[in-house]
Write a protein that holds these residues in place. Sequence first.
Motif, PDB file in Angstrom:
ATOM      1  N   ASP A   1      -0.674  -7.425   7.123  1.00  0.00           N
ATOM      2  CA  ASP A   1      -0.393  -5.972   6.797  1.00  0.00           C
ATOM      3  C   ASP A   1       0.184  -5.297   5.619  1.00  0.00           C
ATOM      4  N   ILE A   2      -0.839  -4.483   5.372  1.00  0.00           N
ATOM      5  CA  ILE A   2      -1.024  -3.727   3.581  1.00  0.00           C
ATOM      6  C   ILE A   2       0.424  -3.633   3.418  1.00  0.00           C
ATOM      7  N   THR A   3       0.577  -2.797   4.318  1.00  0.00           N
ATOM      8  CA  THR A   3       2.384  -2.189   3.465  1.00  0.00           C
ATOM      9  C   THR A   3       3.039  -3.054   3.683  1.00  0.00           C
ATOM     10  N   THR A   4       4.167  -4.112   4.372  1.00  0.00           N
ATOM     11  CA  THR A   4       4.890  -5.108   4.990  1.00  0.00           C
ATOM     12  C   THR A   4       4.159  -6.305   4.220  1.00  0.00           C
TER      13      THR A   4
ATOM     14  N   GLU B   1     -10.912   0.616   8.144  1.00  0.00           N
ATOM     15  CA  GLU B   1     -11.461   1.745   8.142  1.00  0.00           C
ATOM     16  C   GLU B   1      -9.963   2.321   8.626  1.00  0.00           C
ATOM     17  N   SER B   2      -8.550   2.274   8.877  1.00  0.00           N
ATOM     18  CA  SER B   2      -7.819   2.439   9.150  1.00  0.00           C
ATOM     19  C   SER B   2      -6.402   2.387   8.217  1.00  0.00           C
ATOM     20  N   GLY B   3      -7.132   1.547   7.168  1.00  0.00           N
ATOM     21  CA  GLY B   3      -6.407   0.479   6.186  1.00  0.00           C
ATOM     22  C   GLY B   3      -4.105   0.124   6.661  1.00  0.00           C
ATOM     23  N   ILE B   4      -4.730  -0.114   7.968  1.00  0.00           N
ATOM     24  CA  ILE B   4      -3.901  -1.236   8.297  1.00  0.00           C
ATOM     25  C   ILE B   4      -4.268  -2.559   7.038  1.00  0.00           C
TER      26      ILE B   4
END
Length: 87
Positions: free
Chosen positions: A37-40, A13-16
Motif C-alpha cells: 500500500d502506497i500510503t501506509t 491505476e487507482s494509486g493504491i
Amino acid sequence: TALLKQISERLIESGISSAGDVEVLGSARFPIVKLLDITTGIACDLRLGSPDASFKAWLVGQVALIHPAFGNLLRLVGRLLLWHSVV
C-alpha cells in the motif's frame, strides 16, 4: 489469471500500489495478489477463492462497527507479526 492481472492493473491505476510493488501468484493453491500500500507502506495479500474469506471479511467489518479503532489495531498486530517473522 486474467482476473488477477486485471485486479493488479486496477490497484496500480487507482494509486493504491505501484507497478514494482504488485505481484500476481496465479499458480498458488488460492491465487494471490501481493501488494504494498502506497500510503501506509503495509504489505497486503489479496486471496481469491479462499472458502472462508467472505466470512472473515464480514467478521472484521462487524467488529470494526463496534469499535472504530479495531482496523488500526488489526493492522498493527499484523505488522508486529511480520517484524517478528511469525507469519
